[in-house]
Enzyme design. Structure first.
Site, PDB file in Angstrom:
ATOM      1  N   ALA A 125      -0.833  -6.814   2.944  1.00 58.60           N
ATOM      2  CA  ALA A 125      -1.890  -5.825   2.714  1.00 58.60           C
ATOM      3  C   ALA A 125      -2.617  -5.491   4.019  1.00 58.60           C
ATOM      4  O   ALA A 125      -3.003  -4.335   4.254  1.00 58.60           O
ATOM      5  CB  ALA A 125      -2.877  -6.367   1.682  1.00 58.60           C
TER       6      ALA A 125
ATOM      7  N   PHE B 271       6.945  10.368  -7.525  1.00 65.65           N
ATOM      8  CA  PHE B 271       5.915  10.669  -8.526  1.00 65.65           C
ATOM      9  C   PHE B 271       4.649  11.260  -7.896  1.00 65.65           C
ATOM     10  O   PHE B 271       3.550  11.006  -8.396  1.00 65.65           O
ATOM     11  CB  PHE B 271       5.507   9.411  -9.313  1.00 65.65           C
ATOM     12  CG  PHE B 271       6.604   8.698 -10.053  1.00 65.65           C
ATOM     13  CD1 PHE B 271       7.700   9.387 -10.563  1.00 65.65           C
ATOM     14  CD2 PHE B 271       6.528   7.328 -10.274  1.00 65.65           C
ATOM     15  CE1 PHE B 271       8.695   8.716 -11.268  1.00 65.65           C
ATOM     16  CE2 PHE B 271       7.509   6.647 -10.974  1.00 65.65           C
ATOM     17  CZ  PHE B 271       8.608   7.339 -11.469  1.00 65.65           C
TER      18      PHE B 271
ATOM     19  N   GLU C 142     -11.141   7.363  -8.448  1.00 67.93           N
ATOM     20  CA  GLU C 142      -9.893   7.892  -8.995  1.00 67.93           C
ATOM     21  C   GLU C 142      -9.798   7.537 -10.484  1.00 67.93           C
ATOM     22  O   GLU C 142      -9.413   8.350 -11.317  1.00 67.93           O
ATOM     23  CB  GLU C 142      -8.694   7.309  -8.236  1.00 67.93           C
ATOM     24  CG  GLU C 142      -7.377   7.722  -8.857  1.00 67.93           C
ATOM     25  CD  GLU C 142      -6.138   7.392  -8.026  1.00 67.93           C
ATOM     26  OE1 GLU C 142      -6.298   6.739  -6.981  1.00 67.93           O
ATOM     27  OE2 GLU C 142      -5.047   7.788  -8.447  1.00 67.93           O
TER      28      GLU C 142
ATOM     29  N   THR D 111       2.928   5.673  -4.280  1.00 68.30           N
ATOM     30  CA  THR D 111       4.053   5.110  -5.037  1.00 68.30           C
ATOM     31  C   THR D 111       5.399   5.356  -4.350  1.00 68.30           C
ATOM     32  O   THR D 111       5.651   6.440  -3.821  1.00 68.30           O
ATOM     33  CB  THR D 111       4.076   5.724  -6.459  1.00 68.30           C
ATOM     34  OG1 THR D 111       2.775   5.545  -7.026  1.00 68.30           O
ATOM     35  CG2 THR D 111       5.108   5.065  -7.349  1.00 68.30           C
TER      36      THR D 111
ATOM     37  N   GLY E 136      -2.877   3.618 -11.731  1.00 66.99           N
ATOM     38  CA  GLY E 136      -2.857   2.198 -12.118  1.00 66.99           C
ATOM     39  C   GLY E 136      -2.671   2.153 -13.623  1.00 66.99           C
ATOM     40  O   GLY E 136      -3.448   2.770 -14.376  1.00 66.99           O
TER      41      GLY E 136
ATOM     42  N   ASN F 244      -2.581   0.990 -17.571  1.00 66.60           N
ATOM     43  CA  ASN F 244      -3.673   0.340 -18.327  1.00 66.60           C
ATOM     44  C   ASN F 244      -3.510  -1.180 -18.357  1.00 66.60           C
ATOM     45  O   ASN F 244      -4.496  -1.910 -18.480  1.00 66.60           O
ATOM     46  CB  ASN F 244      -3.766   0.946 -19.728  1.00 66.60           C
ATOM     47  CG  ASN F 244      -4.412   2.329 -19.668  1.00 66.60           C
ATOM     48  OD1 ASN F 244      -4.685   2.842 -18.571  1.00 66.60           O
ATOM     49  ND2 ASN F 244      -4.662   2.934 -20.815  1.00 66.60           N
TER      50      ASN F 244
HETATM   51  C1  LIG Z   1       2.918  12.299 -13.688  1.00 68.27           C
HETATM   52  C2  LIG Z   1       2.664  11.222 -12.677  1.00 68.27           C
HETATM   53  C3  LIG Z   1       1.863  11.512 -11.578  1.00 68.27           C
HETATM   54  C4  LIG Z   1       1.665  10.535 -10.592  1.00 68.27           C
HETATM   55  N1  LIG Z   1       0.947  10.867  -9.468  1.00 68.27           N
HETATM   56  C5  LIG Z   1       0.929   9.986  -8.426  1.00 68.27           C
HETATM   57  C6  LIG Z   1       0.362  10.363  -7.174  1.00 68.27           C
HETATM   58  O1  LIG Z   1      -0.162  11.465  -6.996  1.00 68.27           O
HETATM   59  N2  LIG Z   1       0.423   9.475  -6.150  1.00 68.27           N
HETATM   60  C7  LIG Z   1       0.987   8.242  -6.293  1.00 68.27           C
HETATM   61  O2  LIG Z   1       1.003   7.503  -5.322  1.00 68.27           O
HETATM   62  N3  LIG Z   1       1.518   7.851  -7.475  1.00 68.27           N
HETATM   63  C8  LIG Z   1       1.508   8.697  -8.543  1.00 68.27           C
HETATM   64  N4  LIG Z   1       2.069   8.324  -9.747  1.00 68.27           N
HETATM   65  C9  LIG Z   1       2.661   7.004  -9.861  1.00 68.27           C
HETATM   66  C10 LIG Z   1       1.873   6.062 -10.761  1.00 68.27           C
HETATM   67  O3  LIG Z   1       0.640   5.703 -10.190  1.00 68.27           O
HETATM   68  C11 LIG Z   1       2.778   4.846 -11.048  1.00 68.27           C
HETATM   69  O4  LIG Z   1       3.816   5.328 -11.890  1.00 68.27           O
HETATM   70  C12 LIG Z   1       2.044   3.703 -11.720  1.00 68.27           C
HETATM   71  O5  LIG Z   1       1.127   3.126 -10.830  1.00 68.27           O
HETATM   72  C13 LIG Z   1       3.006   2.620 -12.229  1.00 68.27           C
HETATM   73  O6  LIG Z   1       3.928   2.246 -11.270  1.00 68.27           O
HETATM   74  P1  LIG Z   1       5.497   2.214 -11.675  1.00 68.27           P
HETATM   75  O7  LIG Z   1       5.827   3.531 -12.248  1.00 68.27           O
HETATM   76  O8  LIG Z   1       6.255   1.765 -10.481  1.00 68.27           O
HETATM   77  O9  LIG Z   1       5.588   1.150 -12.810  1.00 68.27           O
HETATM   78  P2  LIG Z   1       5.847  -0.468 -12.630  1.00 68.27           P
HETATM   79  O10 LIG Z   1       4.908  -0.989 -11.602  1.00 68.27           O
HETATM   80  O11 LIG Z   1       7.300  -0.679 -12.420  1.00 68.27           O
HETATM   81  O12 LIG Z   1       5.442  -0.963 -14.063  1.00 68.27           O
HETATM   82  C14 LIG Z   1       6.329  -1.011 -15.192  1.00 68.27           C
HETATM   83  C15 LIG Z   1       5.576  -1.695 -16.346  1.00 68.27           C
HETATM   84  O13 LIG Z   1       5.227  -3.027 -15.969  1.00 68.27           O
HETATM   85  C16 LIG Z   1       3.853  -3.228 -16.162  1.00 68.27           C
HETATM   86  N5  LIG Z   1       3.347  -4.151 -15.135  1.00 68.27           N
HETATM   87  C17 LIG Z   1       3.539  -4.093 -13.792  1.00 68.27           C
HETATM   88  N6  LIG Z   1       2.909  -5.122 -13.194  1.00 68.27           N
HETATM   89  C18 LIG Z   1       2.307  -5.833 -14.177  1.00 68.27           C
HETATM   90  C19 LIG Z   1       1.496  -6.996 -14.200  1.00 68.27           C
HETATM   91  N7  LIG Z   1       1.163  -7.634 -13.078  1.00 68.27           N
HETATM   92  N8  LIG Z   1       1.056  -7.459 -15.385  1.00 68.27           N
HETATM   93  C20 LIG Z   1       1.375  -6.812 -16.533  1.00 68.27           C
HETATM   94  N9  LIG Z   1       2.128  -5.708 -16.579  1.00 68.27           N
HETATM   95  C21 LIG Z   1       2.587  -5.215 -15.423  1.00 68.27           C
HETATM   96  C22 LIG Z   1       3.220  -1.854 -16.001  1.00 68.27           C
HETATM   97  O14 LIG Z   1       1.951  -1.787 -16.618  1.00 68.27           O
HETATM   98  C23 LIG Z   1       4.267  -0.979 -16.699  1.00 68.27           C
HETATM   99  O15 LIG Z   1       4.054  -1.021 -18.077  1.00 68.27           O
HETATM  100  C24 LIG Z   1       2.230   9.251 -10.754  1.00 68.27           C
HETATM  101  C25 LIG Z   1       2.995   8.965 -11.892  1.00 68.27           C
HETATM  102  C26 LIG Z   1       3.216   9.935 -12.833  1.00 68.27           C
HETATM  103  C27 LIG Z   1       4.074   9.598 -14.018  1.00 68.27           C
END
Ligand SMILES: Cc1cc2nc3c(=O)[nH]c(=O)nc-3n(C[C@H](O)[C@H](O)[C@H](O)COP(=O)(O)OP(=O)(O)OC[C@H]3O[C@@H](n4cnc5c(N)ncnc54)[C@H](O)[C@@H]3O)c2cc1C
Length: 390
Positions: free
Chosen positions: A189, A167, A255, A137, A377, A379
């Protein structure tokens, strides 16, 4: 509370949890109860574990349980990893980032690493000398990993990595980080590659803030900065550039399943704790369990938890046989983490005001549960993946 909270469901153990997996569960439970739980408040306050706990877990055989013995692991399967993550959830030390280290970081090295890479890194991951993290991320790319901007540019026999991540679980302690980079930004990709960064060996690597979260306080979650970090070309995971996205897609089912492991373990603990609580607590001259509403609520939760456990056990059996498809893994992640949120919330309600007090474990479980629907990822993304199979 029952010694093993899973007993509240009264289900038989699946075949994969018998014999030495059961023994490993017992051992891991003892370790978490004796070595980790007494210091858990301190870890929550410090917002991270200490290295000593990792080394102790390594010495106890709880790191890299599913890695081959020749690389210092215990030669087990995902069933063994499940036993350890369940022990963490059942004892209630959910911030211990072993699950990610064991079931996510180490398998990347085992599956895609060269012989030299496996011999170099896996034994140290098994002792806890190296603590693993995976950095996908970025501030501008979460759900859409194709948008990753961190760049790895070839420079002679090195790659120069520049960019920032956020994160990242185990981010303050990790000293082996798998970094998702772009080796060829024009190829999307297909220009994505995974680089291993041993943080003790490089210059230009900086850890940012240990992020202030609402839950999982004892786990360090951080920003990471790569300022022209030079790593040898031999730190590219896999034999050629551009395979990173496929590697990520192949590993994500495990994962996602292990997020389901944490969910089902916490569901069982919440139920076990709440059943004990409502039997003790009195209102209107009787125990809270004697109200029909309490019985109906707990009957519903026990039924759903049973459905969840049976589904989870089936997923693990399929995964061990190599047959867990990404769609079913996404179902497990989304459905079990949603159920966890619901069960923990209802269980907190049955505790009344005490459920809102941090000294009661259900309060911490409520805070810790929320992120399960977000990381690995979201939900929503899981439903998107399931939707594509229709
Ligand atoms: C405590 C914690 C630990 C973590 N650990 C790691 C880690 O070890 N390594 C790592 O790489 N990452 C980690 N993460 C990051 C985590 O995987 C991401 O926060 C998550 O994948 C969502 O990405 P984002 O926060 O950028 O949200 P966004 O991608 O900005 O999403 C915001 C909202 O939009 C929705 N959304 C986005 N795209 C779509 C779509 N196509 N259709 C419908 N809805 C959509 C999402 O579901 C969400 O509700 C961690 C996060 C937290 C909070």
């Amino acid at each position: 509370m029952a010694t093993n909270p899973a007993e509240v469901l009264g289900l038989p153990k699946p075949a994969w949890a018998a014999d030495e997996v059961g023994m490993l569960y017992d051992m891991a439970t003892r370790f978490m109860a004796e070595e980790i739980a007494p210091r858990y408040d301190e870890f929550e306050k410090n917002e991270m574990f200490d290295r000593e706990s990792w080394l102790k877990a390594g010495a106890a055989g709880l790191l890299c349980a599913s890695m081959p013995e020749k690389y210092g692991g215990s030669g087990g399967t995902f069933a063994h990893e499940s036993a350890i993550i369940e022990a963490i959830g059942h004892v209630g030390v959910d911030g211990f980032g072993i699950g990610l280290h064991n079931s996510i970081v180490a398998p990347y090295i085992l599956h895609y690493g060269s012989e030299e890479q496996k011999e170099k890194w896996l034994p140290k991951l098994a002792t806890g000398e190296l603590i693993g993290a995976i950095a996908m991320t970025e501030p501008g790319a979460g759900s859409d990993l194709q948008g990753v901007k961190t760049r790895a540019e070839k420079d002679g026999n090195h790659y120069k990595i520049s960019g920032s991540k956020t994160f990242i679980t185990n981010g303050q302690l990790a000293n082996l980080i798998i970094v998702v980079t772009k080796t060829d930004p024009d190829k999307g990709a297909k220009g994505t590659s995974l680089m291993v960064v041993e943080t003790d060996e490089v210059e230009g690597f900086e850890r940012g803030r240990n992020l202030d979260k609402i839950g999982l306080k004892s786990n360090d979650t951080s920003e990471l900065f790569f300022n022209d970090v030079r790593v040898p070309t031999s730190n590219l995971l896999g034999h050629e550039e551009g395979k990173g996205f496929v590697q990520l897609m192949q590993q994500l089912p495990q994962e996602r399943l292990q997020i389901g492991t944490g969910a089902i373990a916490m569901i069982e603990r919440a139920l076990a704790l709440t059943i004990d609580y409502v039997k003790e607590r009195k209102a209107f001259g009787k125990a809270v369990i004697d109200f029909q509403n309490t019985q109906f609520k707990l009957a519903e939760l026990k039924t759903e938890a049973t459905i969840g456990r049976v589904f989870y056990n089936d997923c693990v059996a399929r995964h061990i046989d190599g047959g867990l498809d990404p769609v079913t893994a996404s179902m497990a992640k989304y459905w079990l983490s949603d159920l966890q949120g619901k069960v923990v919330d209802e269980c907190l309600q049955l505790h009344g005001g005490y459920g809102y007090m941090n000294e009661y474990p259900i309060a911490r479980m409520y805070r810790d549960a929320r992120v399960q629907r977000i990381y690995g990822g979201t939900n929503e993304i899981m439903k998107l993946l399931i939707g594509r199979s229709l």
